[in-house]
Design an enzyme around this catalytic site. Structure first.
Site, mmCIF file in Angstrom:
data_model
loop_
_atom_site.group_PDB
_atom_site.id
_atom_site.type_symbol
_atom_site.label_atom_id
_atom_site.label_comp_id
_atom_site.label_asym_id
_atom_site.label_seq_id
_atom_site.Cartn_x
_atom_site.Cartn_y
_atom_site.Cartn_z
ATOM 1 N N SER A 61 46.194 41.988 39.129
ATOM 2 C CA SER A 61 46.043 42.356 37.714
ATOM 3 C C SER A 61 46.361 43.831 37.546
ATOM 4 O O SER A 61 46.121 44.637 38.463
ATOM 5 C CB SER A 61 44.609 42.092 37.248
ATOM 6 N N TYR A 84 35.525 43.157 38.600
ATOM 7 C CA TYR A 84 36.830 42.498 38.569
ATOM 8 C C TYR A 84 37.945 43.490 38.890
ATOM 9 O O TYR A 84 38.802 43.235 39.749
ATOM 10 C CB TYR A 84 37.062 41.866 37.206
#
Length: 260
Positions: free
Chosen positions: A144, A157
């Site tokens: 990501s 995350y």
């Protein structure tokens, strides 16, 4: 041994995983579609692959558990006698504002790292012997841009995806000739974010992403799959790369012509 190459796609029932499984099947791969919770969605992907003329099966397994990772590899080998690619798309998060330092604790970090980082490592370890026997062994991690700009759904995350990037480079250095790369998407349109943010929150985030990215669009799962497939099938001299696919989110909006 099966003549067609074989891929395992973790998190393959939905989102980027499902799109990658379908796209690999279109390139001639048979696919083991792993899922943790989305059984019906994974079976739908399997049916779509079979409709293309390929072979596929769905298999439940939590990649945070080493035994589950080994079982996925064993199932693929039992069915097709080979594994040529791994796409690690399985991922979890919590939606906690980064303004709320009390919103996550050590247990939250452990749970997210268990899937996003440790699960990736365990899957690679499980498939590595078979990939070494393949003439075209390849691994693609789904990371990501949160790993680069420190944004995203939560601290845990973003940090886990940063760790996944480092893992990708380390594996690429040491597993050659198996190629290991990562794709770093921007905000992706899909149910995962909609459930986490709610409809109103998702629309607000989507508009903000589109308005701040160079291309002015949100990423679709198929957009990311179109990056995954060449890394598996075609990019024979590419390894250890962290490739952003973010519609220019990291670049930002271009200046207006004539602006001063």
């Amino acid at each position: 041994m099966a003549e067609r190459p074989v891929a395992i796609v973790t998190g393959g029932g939905t989102g980027v995983g499902a799109a990658s499984a379908r796209a690999l099947a279109a390139r001639g791969y048979d696919v083991l579609v792993n899922y943790a919770h989305s059984a019906d969605a994974a079976e739908q992907v399997v049916m779509e692959i079979r409709a293309m003329g390929g072979d596929a099966c769905a298999m439940q397994g939590d990649v945070a558990e080493d035994e589950a990772c080994r079982a996925l590899a064993e199932a693929a080998l039992a069915r097709w006698e080979r594994i040529d690619a791994l796409v690690h798309s399985a991922g979890v998060t919590q939606f906690v504002s980064m303004g709320d330092l009390a919103g996550q604790n050590a247990a939250d970090f452990h749970a997210i790292y268990a899937v996003n980082v440790i699960g990736a490592y365990q899957m690679v370890r499980a498939v590595e012997p078979a990939l070494r026997r393949s003439p075209c062994g390849a691994i693609v991690m789904i990371s990501s841009i949160a790993s680069l700009n420190g944004t995203g759904s939560s601290y845990a995350y973003a940090a886990s995806k940063g760790a996944l990037n480092t893992l990708t480079v380390s594996l690429a250095r040491n597993l050659a000739p198996i190629r290991v790369n990562a794709v770093l998407p921007g905000m992706i349109d899909g149910d995962w974010l909609r459930r986490g943010l709610g409809d109103a929150g998702f629309e607000q985030a989507r508009q903000a992403f589109e308005q701040s990215s160079t291309l002015g669009v949100i990423c679709q799962p198929d957009d990311i799959a179109r990056m995954v497939v060449p890394l598996v099938c075609d990019a024979t001299v590419v390894t250890g790369q962290l490739i952003t696919a973010d519609a220019g989110a990291l670049l930002g909006r271009p200046p207006q012509v004539g602006a001063r």
